[in-house]
Design an enzyme around this catalytic site. Structure first.
Site, PDB file in Angstrom:
ATOM      1  N   ASP A 130      -6.463  -5.726  -0.741  1.00 11.47           N
ATOM      2  CA  ASP A 130      -7.044  -4.479  -1.345  1.00 11.47           C
ATOM      3  C   ASP A 130      -8.505  -4.551  -1.831  1.00 11.47           C
ATOM      4  O   ASP A 130      -8.934  -5.544  -2.688  1.00 11.47           O
ATOM      5  CB  ASP A 130      -6.133  -4.040  -2.691  1.00 11.47           C
ATOM      6  CG  ASP A 130      -4.518  -4.247  -2.328  1.00 11.47           C
ATOM      7  OD1 ASP A 130      -4.060  -5.143  -1.649  1.00 11.47           O
ATOM      8  OD2 ASP A 130      -4.118  -3.223  -2.433  1.00 11.47           O
ATOM      9  N   GLU A 136      -7.082   0.604   0.368  1.00  8.93           N
ATOM     10  CA  GLU A 136      -6.907   1.674  -0.318  1.00  8.93           C
ATOM     11  C   GLU A 136      -7.395   1.901  -1.868  1.00  8.93           C
ATOM     12  O   GLU A 136      -7.265   3.107  -2.321  1.00  8.93           O
ATOM     13  CB  GLU A 136      -5.428   1.615  -0.437  1.00  8.93           C
ATOM     14  CG  GLU A 136      -4.628   0.798  -1.574  1.00  8.93           C
ATOM     15  CD  GLU A 136      -3.215   1.392  -2.392  1.00  8.93           C
ATOM     16  OE1 GLU A 136      -3.097   2.532  -1.833  1.00  8.93           O
ATOM     17  OE2 GLU A 136      -3.030   0.777  -3.015  1.00  8.93           O
ATOM     18  N   ASN A 137      -8.070   0.936  -2.154  1.00  7.84           N
ATOM     19  CA  ASN A 137      -8.756   1.041  -3.501  1.00  7.84           C
ATOM     20  C   ASN A 137      -9.953   1.164  -3.618  1.00  7.84           C
ATOM     21  O   ASN A 137     -10.620   1.039  -4.939  1.00  7.84           O
ATOM     22  CB  ASN A 137      -7.877   0.012  -4.628  1.00  7.84           C
ATOM     23  CG  ASN A 137      -6.473   0.055  -4.821  1.00  7.84           C
ATOM     24  OD1 ASN A 137      -5.805  -0.956  -4.634  1.00  7.84           O
ATOM     25  ND2 ASN A 137      -5.908   1.287  -5.190  1.00  7.84           N
ATOM     26  N   HIS A 168      -1.743   4.712  -2.433  1.00 10.04           N
ATOM     27  CA  HIS A 168      -2.473   5.558  -2.674  1.00 10.04           C
ATOM     28  C   HIS A 168      -3.552   6.321  -1.493  1.00 10.04           C
ATOM     29  O   HIS A 168      -4.782   6.631  -1.705  1.00 10.04           O
ATOM     30  CB  HIS A 168      -3.981   4.889  -3.513  1.00 10.04           C
ATOM     31  CG  HIS A 168      -3.149   4.521  -4.965  1.00 10.04           C
ATOM     32  ND1 HIS A 168      -3.023   5.508  -6.020  1.00 10.04           N
ATOM     33  CD2 HIS A 168      -2.960   3.285  -5.381  1.00 10.04           C
ATOM     34  CE1 HIS A 168      -2.420   4.735  -7.161  1.00 10.04           C
ATOM     35  NE2 HIS A 168      -2.364   3.390  -6.691  1.00 10.04           N
ATOM     36  N   HIS A 218       3.056  -3.436   1.873  1.00  7.18           N
ATOM     37  CA  HIS A 218       2.515  -2.919   0.344  1.00  7.18           C
ATOM     38  C   HIS A 218       3.490  -2.504  -0.645  1.00  7.18           C
ATOM     39  O   HIS A 218       4.147  -1.603  -0.273  1.00  7.18           O
ATOM     40  CB  HIS A 218       1.881  -1.756   0.964  1.00  7.18           C
ATOM     41  CG  HIS A 218       0.545  -1.391  -0.208  1.00  7.18           C
ATOM     42  ND1 HIS A 218      -0.554  -1.959  -0.311  1.00  7.18           N
ATOM     43  CD2 HIS A 218       0.704  -0.410  -1.246  1.00  7.18           C
ATOM     44  CE1 HIS A 218      -1.463  -1.406  -1.207  1.00  7.18           C
ATOM     45  NE2 HIS A 218      -0.491  -0.539  -1.832  1.00  7.18           N
ATOM     46  N   HIS A 269      -2.675  -7.361  -6.254  1.00  4.14           N
ATOM     47  CA  HIS A 269      -3.911  -7.600  -6.328  1.00  4.14           C
ATOM     48  C   HIS A 269      -4.369  -9.158  -6.776  1.00  4.14           C
ATOM     49  O   HIS A 269      -5.338  -9.383  -7.412  1.00  4.14           O
ATOM     50  CB  HIS A 269      -4.661  -6.651  -7.216  1.00  4.14           C
ATOM     51  CG  HIS A 269      -4.680  -5.263  -6.972  1.00  4.14           C
ATOM     52  ND1 HIS A 269      -5.952  -4.581  -7.516  1.00  4.14           N
ATOM     53  CD2 HIS A 269      -4.495  -4.522  -5.900  1.00  4.14           C
ATOM     54  CE1 HIS A 269      -5.643  -3.318  -6.952  1.00  4.14           C
ATOM     55  NE2 HIS A 269      -5.069  -3.517  -5.879  1.00  4.14           N
TER      56      HIS A 269
END
Length: 272
Positions: free
Chosen positions: A8, A39-40, A68, A154, A181
């Site tokens: 991520d 996605e972040n 997200h 995920h 993470h």
């Protein structure tokens, strides 16, 4: 085939790690195919079209998303214009984009990239990832229609990620977890020939609380009261992920190792 997956991308620090390190690693490690979970990447919540373009321009072949996926509303329309972005397979059928797609490397070898969301401890209910993955893996068998398959699972629970790894063992080249993470120390090749790691970690500043500047998360843990929004930490980031070498004839993994480049974590990667 030499494949690298990066976890991520977290905010500006994560994007900087991608642009600073990925072009060099792609060249030095002679990488054939690179997948990045993005996605972040935009302020820690979702991915904007501009930031997606930056990650692809830095050397990613494919960018995966996650729960997200559409926090940045422009992605709702952009994902149909950019086939190199993959959203979760088991999102609503009304979602734009695709959850699985076959790509080609520079030599024309076919790589299937799939992403699925887990169900355990996730805030929203998603469709069953196992049946969704099963249908795609049956449609694109390794050693036949594709030379390699990468599955980005995920989800929160380590147990669910490991279950997906074993469920796909021998049918995917790589199953790698994202979302939490934090890189796990279990990179291995499973008995059936699938490279697996429970979580690839993040591309972000590890002097943080899972990529967020420490002050507000600490306040909430200590007092139970929010005072401000979470904001991504902006110190030097570590680029974290998984490196895998596969056999073109079978699609199975021959070797794998954790990737950690730059930032606070101990460094790891294939010898140049």
């Amino acid at each position: 085939m030499k494949i690298m997956f990066l976890g991520d991308v977290m905010g500006r620090a994560g994007r900087s790690a991608i642009t600073d390190h990925l072009p060099r690693l792609r060249k030095d490690w002679k990488l054939d195919f690179v997948v990045v979970n993005g996605e972040n990447a935009t302020n820690g919540a979702g991915l904007s079209p501009d930031h997606a373009k930056a990650i692809l321009d830095a050397g990613a072949d494919v960018v995966t998303l996650g729960d997200h996926a559409f926090d940045q509303k422009d992605m709702l329309s952009f994902i149909d214009k950019e086939p190199r972005i993959i959203r979760p397979l088991n999102f609503s059928k009304a979602s734009p984009g695709a959850g699985a797609r076959v790509f080609s490397d520079a030599r024309g070898r076919k790589v299937l990239v799939v992403q699925a969301l887990g169900q355990v401890f996730m805030k929203r209910p998603f469709n069953d990832p196992f049946s969704a993955l099963d249908a795609v893996l049956k449609q694109y068998p390794m050693g036949g229609q594709v030379q390699a398959t990468l599955v980005d699972i995920h989800c929160e629970a380590t147990s669910e990620k490991m279950a997906v790894g074993h469920y796909c063992d021998g049918r995917a080249s790589i199953v790698v977890g994202t979302h939490t993470h934090v890189p796990t120390a279990d990179a291995m090749v499973l008995p059936g020939g699938t490279a697996f790691q429970s979580d690839a970690g993040m591309c972000g500043d590890y002097n943080s609380v899972i990529g967020m500047e420490k002050t507000e998360p600490l306040r909430r843990f200590i007092t139970g009261m929010p005072k401000a929004r979470f904001t991504p930490a902006e110190g030097e980031a570590t680029l974290s992920g998984l490196y895998v070498e596969t056999d073109d004839a079978t699609g199975k993994a021959k070797t794998c190792m954790m990737v950690r480049q730059g930032g606070a974590l101990s460094q790891s990667g294939p010898a140049v």
